[in-house]
Design a protein around this motif. Structure first.
Motif, PDB file in Angstrom:
ATOM      1  N   TRP A 202      12.361  -3.898 -16.705  1.00 28.67           N
ATOM      2  CA  TRP A 202      12.511  -4.298 -15.307  1.00 28.67           C
ATOM      3  C   TRP A 202      12.481  -3.110 -14.358  1.00 28.67           C
ATOM      4  N   VAL A 203      12.960  -1.969 -14.787  1.00 28.50           N
ATOM      5  CA  VAL A 203      13.053  -0.816 -13.884  1.00 28.50           C
ATOM      6  C   VAL A 203      11.689  -0.420 -13.317  1.00 28.50           C
ATOM      7  N   PRO A 204      10.640  -0.270 -14.134  1.00 29.13           N
ATOM      8  CA  PRO A 204       9.338   0.062 -13.528  1.00 29.13           C
ATOM      9  C   PRO A 204       8.853  -1.012 -12.559  1.00 29.13           C
ATOM     10  N   LEU A 205       9.187  -2.275 -12.828  1.00 31.97           N
ATOM     11  CA  LEU A 205       8.769  -3.347 -11.936  1.00 31.97           C
ATOM     12  C   LEU A 205       9.452  -3.238 -10.580  1.00 31.97           C
ATOM     13  N   VAL A 206      10.758  -3.049 -10.580  1.00 30.35           N
ATOM     14  CA  VAL A 206      11.478  -3.007  -9.305  1.00 30.35           C
ATOM     15  C   VAL A 206      11.122  -1.744  -8.533  1.00 30.35           C
ATOM     16  N   GLU A 207      10.977  -0.632  -9.227  1.00 32.69           N
ATOM     17  CA  GLU A 207      10.649   0.594  -8.511  1.00 32.69           C
ATOM     18  C   GLU A 207       9.221   0.550  -7.972  1.00 32.69           C
ATOM     19  N   GLY A 208       8.312  -0.089  -8.703  1.00 35.66           N
ATOM     20  CA  GLY A 208       6.962  -0.263  -8.180  1.00 35.66           C
ATOM     21  C   GLY A 208       6.941  -1.151  -6.958  1.00 35.66           C
ATOM     22  N   ALA A 209       7.744  -2.217  -6.980  1.00 36.17           N
ATOM     23  CA  ALA A 209       7.805  -3.125  -5.835  1.00 36.17           C
ATOM     24  C   ALA A 209       8.395  -2.426  -4.611  1.00 36.17           C
ATOM     25  N   LEU A 210       9.429  -1.626  -4.816  1.00 33.70           N
ATOM     26  CA  LEU A 210      10.028  -0.896  -3.696  1.00 33.70           C
ATOM     27  C   LEU A 210       9.051   0.143  -3.136  1.00 33.70           C
ATOM     28  N   ALA A 211       8.343   0.823  -4.016  1.00 35.70           N
ATOM     29  CA  ALA A 211       7.361   1.807  -3.552  1.00 35.70           C
ATOM     30  C   ALA A 211       6.260   1.134  -2.738  1.00 35.70           C
ATOM     31  N   ALA A 212       5.845  -0.066  -3.164  1.00 39.44           N
ATOM     32  CA  ALA A 212       4.809  -0.791  -2.427  1.00 39.44           C
ATOM     33  C   ALA A 212       5.273  -1.172  -1.030  1.00 39.44           C
ATOM     34  N   GLU A 213       6.587  -1.305  -0.848  1.00 38.04           N
ATOM     35  CA  GLU A 213       7.142  -1.612   0.465  1.00 38.04           C
ATOM     36  C   GLU A 213       7.407  -0.364   1.304  1.00 38.04           C
ATOM     37  N   GLY A 214       7.117   0.785   0.741  1.00 36.00           N
ATOM     38  CA  GLY A 214       7.339   2.032   1.458  1.00 36.00           C
ATOM     39  C   GLY A 214       8.761   2.536   1.394  1.00 36.00           C
ATOM     40  N   ILE A 215       9.539   2.059   0.425  1.00 32.07           N
ATOM     41  CA  ILE A 215      10.942   2.468   0.288  1.00 32.07           C
ATOM     42  C   ILE A 215      11.007   3.634  -0.687  1.00 32.07           C
ATOM     43  N   VAL A 216      11.437   4.783  -0.206  1.00 35.13           N
ATOM     44  CA  VAL A 216      11.473   6.003  -1.016  1.00 35.13           C
ATOM     45  C   VAL A 216      12.822   6.097  -1.708  1.00 35.13           C
ATOM     46  N   LEU A 217      12.794   6.281  -3.021  1.00 32.68           N
ATOM     47  CA  LEU A 217      14.012   6.382  -3.818  1.00 32.68           C
ATOM     48  C   LEU A 217      14.329   7.827  -4.107  1.00 32.68           C
ATOM     49  N   PRO A 218      15.599   8.133  -4.374  1.00 34.28           N
ATOM     50  CA  PRO A 218      15.965   9.520  -4.708  1.00 34.28           C
ATOM     51  C   PRO A 218      15.394   9.904  -6.061  1.00 34.28           C
ATOM     52  N   ASP A 219      15.130  11.191  -6.238  1.00 34.56           N
ATOM     53  CA  ASP A 219      14.637  11.695  -7.522  1.00 34.56           C
ATOM     54  C   ASP A 219      15.729  11.637  -8.578  1.00 34.56           C
TER      55      ASP A 219
END
Length: 219
Positions: A202-219
């Protein structure tokens, strides 16, 4: 009405832990509002917190409070609060991702908030969970009218830039109420074990979806 035999409202019998969640993490504004569907029988139904796996709520969110009982309780789905012997996979995945990506809960909640569209859980006589979208249409329409107003008020309170449904149902309800509000609406995949894709990771799915929305996550 049938096929629902029991309705639980954790905002009532688990009010103390829900209130603690709001008081600790519910300050506005927030950049991202994540909206789930409704409580799971081993999550928010037990702890009063959305996606409320008891261990994640207690150990990462730092919330634990006495939990009561609904007026009518299904013998196969007792409310045991933080003593519930079962975990909730969806909550383990969602809050586990937030913990691993953000570290302290305060870091996650500085930008995000997680709410449910509907606070109620519906159980059939067998103990099976029936989701709100599967209710008979007259009941569904009446329920959605109330929940739509609550969701609109939640969006207005948090003033987010993004409102993301956790799953397609929640995304549809968000789109139904957003109106002319200047927010970006989208979806992240649901972490439910009923989803084959989520079970594969699930993690790659949620992070991909957030990235597609332009939401930048911390490293």
């Amino acid at each position: 009405a049938d096929p629902v035999a029991y309705v639980y409202n954790p905002l009532d019998y688990a009010a103390r832990s829900h209130q603690a969640y709001l008081e600790r993490f519910g300050a506005a504004p927030r950049e991202v509002l994540l909206v789930g569907m409704n409580p799971g029988p081993f999550g928010m139904a037990q702890t009063g917190v959305p996606f409320g796996d008891k261990d994640m709520v207690r150990d990462w969110l730092g919330i634990e409070a006495p939990v009561g009982h609904p007026a009518w309780e299904h013998p196969k789905r007792p409310i045991q609060g933080f003593d519930c012997p079962r975990g909730e996979v969806s909550g383990q995945r969602l809050w586990g991702w937030a913990r691993d990506r953000f570290g302290a809960a305060e870091n996650f909640f500085a930008r995000f908030f997680v709410a449910n569209y509907c606070p109620l859980i519906f159980l059939e006589a067998s103990g099976r969970n029936r989701t709100p979208d599967k209710l008979p249409q007259p009941e569904r329409d009446a329920l959605f009218a109330v929940c739509d107003r609550a969701l609109a008020a939640t969006i207005d309170y948090f003033r987010p830039r993004h409102v993301l449904g956790v799953g397609r149902f929640a995304e549809r309800r968000v789109r139904a109420v957003v109106g002319e509000r200047e927010v970006r609406v989208g979806m992240v995949p649901h972490p439910s074990p009923a989803s084959p894709k989520a079970n594969q990771g699930w993690v790659p799915l949620v992070e991909g979806a957030l990235a597609a929305e332009g939401i930048v996550l911390p490293d």
